[in-house]
Scaffold this active site. Structure first.
Site, mmCIF file in Angstrom:
data_model
loop_
_atom_site.group_PDB
_atom_site.id
_atom_site.type_symbol
_atom_site.label_atom_id
_atom_site.label_comp_id
_atom_site.label_asym_id
_atom_site.label_seq_id
_atom_site.Cartn_x
_atom_site.Cartn_y
_atom_site.Cartn_z
ATOM 1 N N HIS A 378 -14.091 26.782 18.888
ATOM 2 C CA HIS A 378 -12.972 26.110 18.215
ATOM 3 C C HIS A 378 -12.261 26.994 17.205
ATOM 4 O O HIS A 378 -11.399 26.512 16.472
ATOM 5 C CB HIS A 378 -13.442 24.876 17.457
ATOM 6 C CG HIS A 378 -14.008 23.801 18.318
ATOM 7 N ND1 HIS A 378 -13.257 22.763 18.814
ATOM 8 C CD2 HIS A 378 -15.259 23.614 18.788
ATOM 9 C CE1 HIS A 378 -14.027 21.964 19.536
ATOM 10 N NE2 HIS A 378 -15.249 22.464 19.534
ATOM 11 N N LYS A 559 -3.409 17.773 7.200
ATOM 12 C CA LYS A 559 -4.489 18.550 7.823
ATOM 13 C C LYS A 559 -5.232 19.258 6.700
ATOM 14 O O LYS A 559 -4.780 19.235 5.551
ATOM 15 C CB LYS A 559 -3.923 19.572 8.806
ATOM 16 C CG LYS A 559 -2.739 20.388 8.254
ATOM 17 C CD LYS A 559 -2.148 21.332 9.307
ATOM 18 C CE LYS A 559 -1.193 20.689 10.262
ATOM 19 N NZ LYS A 559 -1.567 20.809 11.649
ATOM 20 N N ARG A 560 -6.370 19.873 7.009
ATOM 21 C CA ARG A 560 -7.044 20.651 5.986
ATOM 22 C C ARG A 560 -6.097 21.704 5.411
ATOM 23 O O ARG A 560 -5.189 22.174 6.112
ATOM 24 C CB ARG A 560 -8.281 21.338 6.586
ATOM 25 C CG ARG A 560 -9.440 20.397 6.791
ATOM 26 C CD ARG A 560 -9.905 19.798 5.486
ATOM 27 N NE ARG A 560 -10.651 20.791 4.739
ATOM 28 C CZ ARG A 560 -11.969 20.755 4.563
ATOM 29 N NH1 ARG A 560 -12.684 19.770 5.056
ATOM 30 N NH2 ARG A 560 -12.586 21.684 3.867
ATOM 31 N N LYS A 565 -2.594 27.564 8.113
ATOM 32 C CA LYS A 565 -1.824 26.372 8.502
ATOM 33 C C LYS A 565 -0.471 26.336 7.787
ATOM 34 O O LYS A 565 0.408 25.557 8.149
ATOM 35 C CB LYS A 565 -2.627 25.103 8.219
ATOM 36 C CG LYS A 565 -3.878 24.985 9.101
ATOM 37 C CD LYS A 565 -4.696 23.746 8.738
ATOM 38 C CE LYS A 565 -6.042 23.655 9.440
ATOM 39 N NZ LYS A 565 -5.964 23.248 10.855
ATOM 40 N N THR A 667 -4.925 18.859 16.946
ATOM 41 C CA THR A 667 -4.951 17.568 17.640
ATOM 42 C C THR A 667 -4.042 16.591 16.914
ATOM 43 O O THR A 667 -3.517 15.659 17.525
ATOM 44 C CB THR A 667 -6.385 16.992 17.710
ATOM 45 O OG1 THR A 667 -7.007 17.171 16.433
ATOM 46 C CG2 THR A 667 -7.204 17.694 18.768
ATOM 47 N N LYS A 671 -1.214 13.565 18.147
ATOM 48 C CA LYS A 671 -1.135 12.192 17.621
ATOM 49 C C LYS A 671 0.295 11.870 17.187
ATOM 50 O O LYS A 671 0.800 10.771 17.435
ATOM 51 C CB LYS A 671 -2.111 12.027 16.436
ATOM 52 C CG LYS A 671 -3.577 12.160 16.871
ATOM 53 C CD LYS A 671 -4.538 12.394 15.710
ATOM 54 C CE LYS A 671 -5.881 12.871 16.274
ATOM 55 N NZ LYS A 671 -6.794 13.383 15.228
HETATM 56 C C1 26W Z 1 -19.130 27.755 9.544
HETATM 57 C C2 26W Z 1 -18.173 26.844 8.963
HETATM 58 C C3 26W Z 1 -17.244 26.264 9.968
HETATM 59 C C4 26W Z 1 -17.230 24.905 10.164
HETATM 60 C C5 26W Z 1 -16.374 24.349 11.077
HETATM 61 C C6 26W Z 1 -16.412 27.077 10.705
HETATM 62 C C7 26W Z 1 -15.555 26.520 11.618
HETATM 63 C C8 26W Z 1 -15.545 25.158 11.808
HETATM 64 C C9 26W Z 1 -14.640 24.521 12.842
HETATM 65 C C10 26W Z 1 -14.763 25.272 14.122
HETATM 66 C C11 26W Z 1 -13.243 24.403 12.350
HETATM 67 C C12 26W Z 1 -12.435 23.429 13.160
HETATM 68 O O1 26W Z 1 -12.477 22.240 12.925
HETATM 69 N N1 26W Z 1 -11.643 23.939 14.105
HETATM 70 C C13 26W Z 1 -10.611 23.136 14.709
HETATM 71 O O2 26W Z 1 -11.076 22.541 15.898
HETATM 72 C C14 26W Z 1 -10.114 21.645 16.436
HETATM 73 C C15 26W Z 1 -10.727 20.946 17.629
HETATM 74 O O3 26W Z 1 -10.873 21.832 18.676
HETATM 75 C C16 26W Z 1 -8.839 22.378 16.791
HETATM 76 O O4 26W Z 1 -7.881 21.455 17.221
HETATM 77 C C17 26W Z 1 -8.305 23.139 15.576
HETATM 78 O O5 26W Z 1 -7.208 23.938 15.949
HETATM 79 C C18 26W Z 1 -9.399 23.999 14.986
HETATM 80 O O6 26W Z 1 -8.958 24.603 13.770
#
Ligand code: 26W
Length: 822
Positions: A378, A559-560, A565, A667, A671
């Protein structure tokens, strides 16, 4: 300790003939009177409240129990059928599930919404009051966690036998507040009030081992852990649309048991060390790491990941064996999906259990493991890619480190030597992406562009050694929550126009295209947008004391908060807009409400700086009598799933403006478009496919492409050069630098200015002029309401492919080799 699942205690033939949920009252479609009787029953006998004096909470709990009762028939029946028909199950392992609220969603999916509304009306209780009383289950940070929730709902709707496996964090994502414009965090407490959806399964618990050392016994390695933590199961039913199937979200809680106490150390007088396992067990289930941008090598996070993974894998094997399965046939009955690398220890863990516990030879164990596992990536952000220091791995999971080393050498044995610097152990770390890749038979990215970059930039070597392993599955969203529930006026209009059925076959929305030239339909469509704005404005007023106009373009970025972003680009443009209006207030401006929402990781200083700037800009602009009616900035605190459900339907313009190549998919973008917002966006993530689907004319494109971004970054001083080429941008930065937005504290935003002038990694400056030009096109288009409506309708009509049902079907075909039971 083993699983104390216990067999049936009543002989099967005495109960088999009783269909689940066959009490008389369930046979008939419930009338409002019947629902009221159930409700009053639960109010008194489950909640213990007097109907005369019951609070909103009491009623909400009573209603939740009433609805939960109706979920049990499909839920138990689904489990029974899966077992009896020996069906393959999918197990979705995720550190995050951003579920939000369940009451309204479950009620709707069971087909009970209308009757419940009527039943409550009879008691003078608005359903929305009860629904809004439910706390969000915020067991996730953002996109990845919400995706997991949409996928669970789709798997149930499709009748795919599945488990979601996660952690039952005591505290979900922190609550965000603002003090003088600064983000402050307070703990979130969703479990303080009784959680009516939960079924505690005291009989299902698995010991998770940690630390210790590995010994050789009779030529075989034996792990002697220092201690165990007990994982106890908590189940929530996830009901599919139509109420024909329900799957389980199983969340693990870390339990304290006497066995946690290190008696040897205690007896040796080392009391602090003796209590250490207990302390770790307590902290394991305590909090969700509020970070989705940096990976820090924290022992607690590794222990949490292993705790989730080990408990889940043990649970899966126990069920397989309990149902009479042979472990050699595991891939026929079991698929395990790793949601990013957070559960990537699943490979070594499954191999360990097969070899150490079940006596397999290593090679067949590895073979079985890869056939069972799949891995979804992701993110490409280097700082978010998980890697664990070897020392830490050796300390926490010594046996797994051995297995990882073995996997690494086996890769060379099987596929020949690798280029220098490849391999899953390098620079003193285990690289979890490489580990997940090597342990899986399929690896996928989450949008077409992202998958291309995953192959080209992230795993070029691994991909060339295992061609065909990487596939794309573009993300999707559930149309039940994101249209049927969140936007009831639009959903009703859609049904009125093309009939029902779109909820589970979203491609049917295409039928709306036939009506796009019908003025009556366009007007009705416009009314639904207005209704959503009214609903939003009422809520902003009631919940936050903010008053917003209805006749304005709602321009929303939620969003975050991340540099990539580019909320900063949006804020800078907002300032430019303000300056222009002030220069010429009567130039016929389209009134805009600029909405921001989102949390910054508590340790992400720059993101917090961006929040403060947004709030400072809001304070100044909203106070300006000259521009007040033409431009307003609102930033309601504590953005979460239920806030998204309010904001998205009311939105006209969806801001999807990440630096190209950096947003894996997005995502939220889906929406918004599904709810009739037009997108202003870059060619990034799923924006590319959204634009392809809705048509280039119905999407405001701007910005550098991913390739251009890569090239542009090599140009020295690109930020400064872009600033010098744009008078508009210079004026904006000047206004910030002068302290207009931070009176008495002129240098407050110095760090952001410095970043823009001197590095600008995210190319805010280089994309500014093009973004500005796209915003001008937005104004022009909005100035022609009929044309805007047309484009918005086409967006809705062409969003069919972004249903999470489509995504899940692709996973079933490409990755899981699993079938629907319906
Ligand atoms: C290690 C800490 C950490 C925690 C969570 C690193 C990375 C993450 C996630 C992978 C971040 C995340 O939420 N990524 C998002 O995933 C969505 C679902 O696929 C995508 O639509 C977003 O573009 C992506 O940023």
């Amino acid at each position: 300790m083993t699983q104390r699942s216990g067999g049936p205690v009543v002989p099967a033939d005495t109960v088999e003939s009783v269909p689940v949920g066959s009490e008389p009252q369930q046979l008939a479609a419930p009338t409002p009177q019947v629902v009221r009787a159930w409700l009053l029953h639960h109010l008194q006998f489950t909640v213990g409240a007097d109907p005369q004096r019951a609070s909103t909470l009491d009623w909400r709990l009573a209603l939740s129990h009433t609805i939960r009762d109706r979920a049990l028939a499909p839920w138990l029946e689904a489990q029974r059928r899966t077992r009896e028909e020996s069906r393959k199950r999918v197990h979705y392992l995720s550190m995050e599930f951003l579920i939000g609220r369940l009451l309204e969603d479950t009620t709707m999916n069971l087909g009970l919404r209308d009757v419940v509304v009527e039943a409550l009306d009879g008691l003078g209780l608005p359903f929305t009051d009860l629904a809004d009383d439910e706390p969000d289950a915020a067991l996730g940070n953002g996109g990845l966690g919400r995706l997991a929730a949409c996928y669970l709902e789709s798997m149930s709707t499709l009748g795919l036998p599945a488990y979601g496996y996660g952690l039952r964090y005591e505290h979900g994502l922190f609550k965000q507040g603002f003090e003088d414009g600064r983000q402050i965090e307070t703990p979130e407490d969703w479990l303080v009030v009784d959680n009516p959806w939960n079924f505690t399964r005291p009989e299902t618990a698995h010991p998770v081992a940690l630390h210790g050392h590995v010994e050789e016994v009779d030529g075989r390695p034996v792990w002697r852990p220092r201690f165990h933590v007990l994982a106890a199961a908590h189940d929530t039913p996830i009901v599919g649309f139509g109420g024909r199937w329900a799957n389980t979200l199983r969340l693990w809680a870390a339990h304290n048991t006497a066995a946690l106490f290190d008696l040897d150390r205690f007896n040796a007088g080392d009391f602090v060390a003796a209590a250490e396992p207990e302390a770790l067990a307590r902290s394991l289930g305590r909090v969700l790491y509020p970070n989705d941008e940096t990976h820090r090598g924290k022992e607690l996070r590794l222990a949490q990941e292993y705790f989730l993974t080990s408990a889940s894998v043990q649970d899966i094997l126990a069920r397989h064996l309990d149902e009479g399965g042979d472990l050699r046939s595991l891939p026929d009955r079991v698929a395990i999906q790793m949601n990013d690398t957070h559960p990537a220890i699943a490979g070594p863990e499954l191999i360990r259990l097969l070899v150490d516990t079940h006596g397999f030879d290593p090679d067949p164990a590895v073979d079985l493991t890869t056939r069972v596992l799949g891995y979804t990536n992701h993110t490409l952000l280097p700082e978010a890619l998980e890697r664990w220091p070897l020392d830490l791995m050796r300390k926490v999971l010594p046996r797994h480190l051995q297995i990882i080393e073995r996997l690494d050498t086996r890769d060379i044995e099987l596929r020949g030597p690798r280029p220098e610097g490849a391999g899953l152990i390098r620079d003193g770390h285990v690289h979890m992406g490489d580990l997940a890749f090597l342990s899986s038979h399929r690896v996928n990215g989450v949008s077409a562009l992202h998958t291309e970059l995953v192959t080209k930039d992230l795993f070029p070597v691994l991909d060339s050694r295992t061609p065909g392993r990487v596939v794309n599955v573009t993300n999707g969203i559930t149309p039940r929550r994101w249209l049927a529930l969140a936007n009831q006026p639009l959903a009703a209009l859609v049904t009125e126009t093309i009939g029902s059925g779109w909820e589970t076959d979203l491609e049917r929305l295409r039928g709306l295209e036939d009506h796009v030239d019908d003025p009556g339909f366009r007007e009705a469509f416009g009314r639904t947008k207005r209704q959503a704005k009214v609903r939003l404005a009422d809520w902003l007023q009631d919940a936050h004391g903010i008053s917003t106009p209805l006749d304005a373009l709602y321009d929303v970025q939620i969003k975050r908060i991340h540099e990539y972003k580019r909320q900063l680009l949006n804020i800078l443009w907002t300032i430019a807009r303000w300056q222009r209006i002030r220069r010429d207030p009567d130039a016929g401006w389209v009134p805009r409400v600029k909405v921001f929402g989102g949390k910054a990781a508590p340790s992400y200083t720059v993101a917090k700086g961006i929040i403060r700037l947004a709030n400072d800009v809001a304070a100044r602009i909203n106070d300006d009598p000259v521009t007040r009616d033409l431009l307003q900035v609102v930033f309601p605190p504590n953005y979460n799933v239920s806030m998204a459900e309010r904001l998205i339907p009311a939105t006209d313009l969806s801001e999807q403006i990440s630096t190209a190549g950096m947003e894996a998919s997005g995502t939220g973008n889906m929406k918004f478009a599904l709810n009739g917002a037009l997108t202003i966006g870059t060619l990034d993530g799923a924006n590319v496919e959204i634009r392809e689907q809705v048509g280039a004319d119905n999407f405001f494109l701007f910005g550098l492409t991913a390739d251009e971004v890569a090239h542009h970054r090599t140009v020295p001083d690109h930020g400064r050069t872009a600033i010098q080429a744009s008078q508009t941008l210079q004026d904006v930065l000047q206004e910030i630098a002068e302290g207009t937005f931070s009176p008495g504290d002129q240098h407050r935003h110095g760090q952001l200015l410095d970043l823009l002038w001197n590095s600008d990694w995210f190319l805010v400056c280089s994309d500014f002029e093009d973004y500005d030009a796209a915003q001008t096109r937005v104004d022009e288009a909005y100035g022609d309401p009929d044309e805007w409506q047309r484009r918005a309708i086409l967006n809705v009509a062409r969003m069919g492919m972004f249903s999470s049902d489509r995504a899940i079907r692709q996973y079933m075909d490409l990755v899981w080799d699993a079938e629907s039971a319906l």
